[in-house]
Design an enzyme around this catalytic site. Structure first.
Site, PDB file in Angstrom:
ATOM      1  N   LEU A  62       1.058  -1.297  -0.071  1.00 44.11           N
ATOM      2  CA  LEU A  62      -0.082   0.038   0.000  1.00 44.11           C
ATOM      3  C   LEU A  62       0.913   1.068  -0.046  1.00 44.11           C
ATOM      4  O   LEU A  62       1.736   1.553   0.833  1.00 44.11           O
ATOM      5  CB  LEU A  62      -0.905   0.007   1.273  1.00 44.11           C
ATOM      6  CG  LEU A  62      -1.605   1.240   1.418  1.00 44.11           C
ATOM      7  CD1 LEU A  62      -2.946   1.461   0.506  1.00 44.11           C
ATOM      8  CD2 LEU A  62      -2.263   1.169   3.084  1.00 44.11           C
ATOM      9  N   GLU A  63       0.552   2.087  -1.057  1.00 46.08           N
ATOM     10  CA  GLU A  63       1.356   3.383  -1.038  1.00 46.08           C
ATOM     11  C   GLU A  63       0.395   4.531  -0.407  1.00 46.08           C
ATOM     12  O   GLU A  63      -0.605   4.421  -0.684  1.00 46.08           O
ATOM     13  CB  GLU A  63       1.601   4.070  -2.269  1.00 46.08           C
ATOM     14  CG  GLU A  63       2.622   2.897  -3.179  1.00 46.08           C
ATOM     15  CD  GLU A  63       3.082   3.772  -4.403  1.00 46.08           C
ATOM     16  OE1 GLU A  63       4.225   3.748  -4.777  1.00 46.08           O
ATOM     17  OE2 GLU A  63       1.935   4.146  -5.177  1.00 46.08           O
ATOM     18  N   ILE A  64       1.090   5.251   0.555  1.00 47.31           N
ATOM     19  CA  ILE A  64       0.515   6.282   1.359  1.00 47.31           C
ATOM     20  C   ILE A  64       0.995   7.581   0.824  1.00 47.31           C
ATOM     21  O   ILE A  64       2.040   7.737   0.873  1.00 47.31           O
ATOM     22  CB  ILE A  64       0.562   6.277   2.894  1.00 47.31           C
ATOM     23  CG1 ILE A  64       0.022   4.889   3.350  1.00 47.31           C
ATOM     24  CG2 ILE A  64      -0.089   7.257   3.588  1.00 47.31           C
ATOM     25  CD1 ILE A  64      -1.470   4.922   3.794  1.00 47.31           C
TER      26      ILE A  64
END
Ligand code: 3H9
Length: 711
Positions: free
Chosen positions: A463-465
């Site tokens: 997951l990229e934040i």
């Protein structure tokens, strides 16, 4: 003097031993702990009051996490590693041959050397708690179980079940471990102590467990007879080679350790196991896999933003857009984080389809026995949906997964803000639109953030934040913490086109089109990249992502970065011919009923280029890999990821960059900046400026610099 890790007291003839390494988060077996074990068992052997031993961990959630990995990464030679393994075996051999019964009570992770210890004990009781995970994960560190695991596990559960565990580096929940015969009794945590002590008492009075071993005709033929085992080993070797492409030596050597032990006897098997452990522990592959272990462990604790306040608790999640991504996010969120999920879409038919797709994720977990029927019912009940914003008033976090269009997303943002409490976070699952742009429509821009999931959400662990220019640190910390609760490996990346993953994939996907136009064969290129270590080749990836999506991303990247990201004309030709990839049944490959039916040969005619066999394999690999490394270096230079660690972990978990190469930045270090610059320059001279080495790499080459410290 440090406090001892092992303590014991003697009650009614039973020595109750507790392992609790002082100050350590988990119990591990270091050289010092090993010495304590030897001393402890020597003392208990001589003490006439002791008639049995019951062994427990003093840690709340781990039994023993294995040998101390920190210690074996410092090993410099094969001989030293072999000695370490032989030393561990010797200690456990004393336990196995201990003249009084040794019973172990297992609660929490019981892994690697920890399980090898349990295997040497005479009786194993485990709790049925989800935290009790039992297995031999050594292969995932590029080594093999080197403290007798390759010998004792097959003798206990049969060669097939043992290889299944060892070769995949699997850990099993206690219930499965019990079914397989890895533990003798399964109990509720509250009963662990009393049941273990009762077993010790029974054994003290002469009772011995009866373990029938693998049952049935297959068990008899395959596990017990030499020809049957020979077949099992041949099959295992073939499967390992197919799965690893021969890049990982550990599984093959583990098969050899098991095979030799079963044919030549336990003590010869142990010797072979120690020798092979020694060979593996100093390989580059093992070093890389251990680095990945420590990097992911460190990342798990990283709040994602410097000096972050504590994350807020997310109890209710709302999702706008119940399509493939929205449903994937919803299903994964209920399954992993156990939150209430409310999904909204434009009409009830779409909502129903989304709820069904989310539920499929839960059904799949039930089918694979990852959750019980009771847990399944509980989490299914957490899913709900509507064609309005009803229920959003109680949401702590809203994730939008609507059509990839700035105006649409901003409209959704405004609607959500009007219906959610002031503390609610609005997260966009965009893959191409800057978060700061989306937040321009917000009245609470500090609460807007990007959460970029990858498809399929339930399967891809990354997951990229993406914080926007005005996102509050607390919002970043909350999104990171929630992503982790969803079981994701989370990296925080800068709000720039393509973020990290799509940015470094950009030149890779772009080059695929150029290769086609230069006469490459689709399946040949895919095969070459799989041979290089990727799980699937680039054409297959493009088909999975969808050629229309790939084209859109490429367009955004081209607008931001110019010609080096310009999609080759081939992609557009395919998209306009309706070949959108797997979802459309045809892309570079043909698909029927979800299965690949081979290359769609008519693609070549559509592009006006037939494969000409003119490209050398080495050239194809260089043309695909080097621009990715170049782009990664450039993006690191721009601060797109916070550290090279995040960049490498992102590539490993986001699109399966080969783990044995450590990640694109570690691989760049292995090649060396100077060599990379030379190779890129040569390609640039031959094929065009899209290969030109970036300034960051040139600078590194001049300074003889690396992404990671040497050694
Ligand atoms: C082996 O056993 C070889 C033998 O066959 C033969 C030998 C001769 N060593 O992950 P967490 C640290 S090889 C050193 O955040 P969780 C970890 O770095 C071993 N350190 O907790 C972290 O440190 P820090 C085979 C270890 O609750 C802290 O513990 N075993 C080890 O999310 C907390 O870790 C494995 O591969 C270790 N073995 O998960 C198991 N294990 O706080 C590896 C943990 O300073 N470990 N640490 O950053 C795990 O899978 C998880 O850590 C575990 C706990 C499930 C145990």
């Amino acid at each position: 003097m440090t406090a001892p890790a092992l303590t014991w007291e003697i009650r009614d003839g039973i020595a109750v031993v507790t392992l609790d390494r002082p100050g350590a988060p988990v119990n591990t077996i270091s050289s010092a702990v090993k010495q304590e074990f030897i001393g402890c068992f020597q003392t208990l052997e001589q003490d006439a009051r002791v008639r049995a031993v019951a062994f427990f961990s003093g840690k709340p959630d781990t039994f023993i996490a294995g040998a101390d990995i920190e210690e074996f990464v410092r090993i410099g030679s094969t001989a030293e590693a072999e000695r370490l393994s032989a030393g561990g075996q010797e200690m456990l051999d004393r336990v196995a041959r201990f003249p009084k019964p040794v019973v172990v009570g297992i609660h929490g992770a019981c892994l690697g050397g920890g399980f090898e210890f349990a295997l040497a004990c005479h009786y194993r009781v485990a709790t049925d708690h989800p935290k009790t995970q039992i297995g031999l994960p050594e292969i995932q560190l590029g080594i093999l179980p080197g403290a007798g695991g390759c010998q004792r596990l097959p003798r206990l559960v049969g060669v097939r079940a043992a290889l299944d565990m060892i070769l995949a580096g699997k850990t099993e929940r206690a219930a499965k471990a019990f079914r397989l015969g890895m533990v003798d009794e399964l109990v509720h945590p509250a009963l662990l102590r009393s049941v273990t002590l009762a077993a010790a008492k029974r054994m003290m009075d002469g009772w011995r467990p009866h373990r029938p071993g693998p049952r049935g005709l297959a068990g008899l033929l395959l596990d017990r007879t030499p020809p049957g085992r020979a077949l099992v080993f041949r099959t295992a070797r073939r499967q390992v080679l197919r799965r690893t492409g021969g890049h990982y030596p550990a599984p093959l050597l583990a098969i050899e350790a098991v095979r030799h032990g079963l044919s030549a006897g336990l003590s010869e098997g142990l010797k072979r196991e120690a020798r092979l452990f020694g060979q593996l522990a100093v390989t580059d592959v093992s070093r890389k896999l251990v680095q990945i272990f420590f990097a992911t462990t460190a990342l798990k604790k990283d709040p994602g933003v410097a000096g972050a306040p504590a994350p807020a608790d997310v109890k209710r999640l709302a999702i706008v857009g119940a399509g493939f991504m929205g449903a994937g996010i919803g299903g994964t969120a209920v399954a992993q984080a156990g939150v209430d999920v409310r999904m909204k879409d434009a009409d009830l038919a779409r909502v129903a389809a989304g709820l069904k797709a989310a539920r499929d994720i839960l059904d799949d977990r039930l089918k694979r026995r990852r959750i019980t029927r009771y847990e399944h019912q509980r989490v299914v009940a957490l899913l709900s949906g509507a064609d309005s914003y009803a229920g959003f008033g109680r949401a702590d976090l809203v994730i939008e997964a609507v059509f990839e269009d700035l105006a649409v997303k901003q409209k959704v943002l405004r609607e959500v803000e009007a219906r959610t409490p002031a503390h609610a976070i609005f997260a966009s699952n965009t893959s191409t639109i800057p978060i700061t742009r989306i937040a321009e429509a917000a009245t609470r821009p500090d609460r807007v953030i990007g959460m970029h999931f990858f498809s399929p959400v339930a399967k891809v662990p990354l997951l990229e934040i993406i914080p926007g220019a005005r996102t509050a640190p607390e919002v970043v910390a909350t999104a990171v913490a929630f992503g982790r609760r969803m079981g994701k490996t989370v990296i925080v990346v800068q709000d720039a086109p393509g973020f990290w993953i799509n940015r470094i994939l950009g030149p890779y996907v772009t080059e695929v089109g150029h290769l086609l136009l230069d006469g490459a064969r689709i399946d040949e290129v895919d095969r070459l990249m799989v041979d290089w270590g990727f799980p699937v080749g680039p054409f297959t990836v493009a088909d999975q992502v969808g050629l229309d999506v790939a084209e859109k991303v490429a367009g955004v990247l081209q607008a931001a970065f110019g010609e080096r990201m310009a999609p080759a004309a081939s992609l557009a030709a395919l998209v306009s011919a309706g070949r959108l990839g797997r979802k459309a049944g045809r892309g570079f490959y043909r698909y029927e009923g979800g299965r690949t039916k081979g290359v769609d040969e008519s693609v070549y005619a559509l592009l006006g280029r037939q494969p000409n066999g003119g490209l050398r394999p080495g050239e194809v690999v260089q043309r695909l890999v080097l621009p990715m490394l170049n782009e990664a270096a450039r993006a690191v230079g721009e601060g797109i990821v916070r550290t090279p660690r995040d960049g490498d972990i992102g590539a490993l978990f986001g699109f399966g960059f080969p783990p044995f190469r450590g990640g694109p930045l570690r691989h760049a270090d292995d090649l060396g900046a100077a060599r990379l610059v030379d190779d890129l320059q040569r390609l640039s001279d031959q094929l065009g400026p899209r290969f030109a080495p970036c300034d960051a790499l040139r600078d590194m080459a001049r300074r003889d610099a690396r992404f990671y410290p040497a050694g």
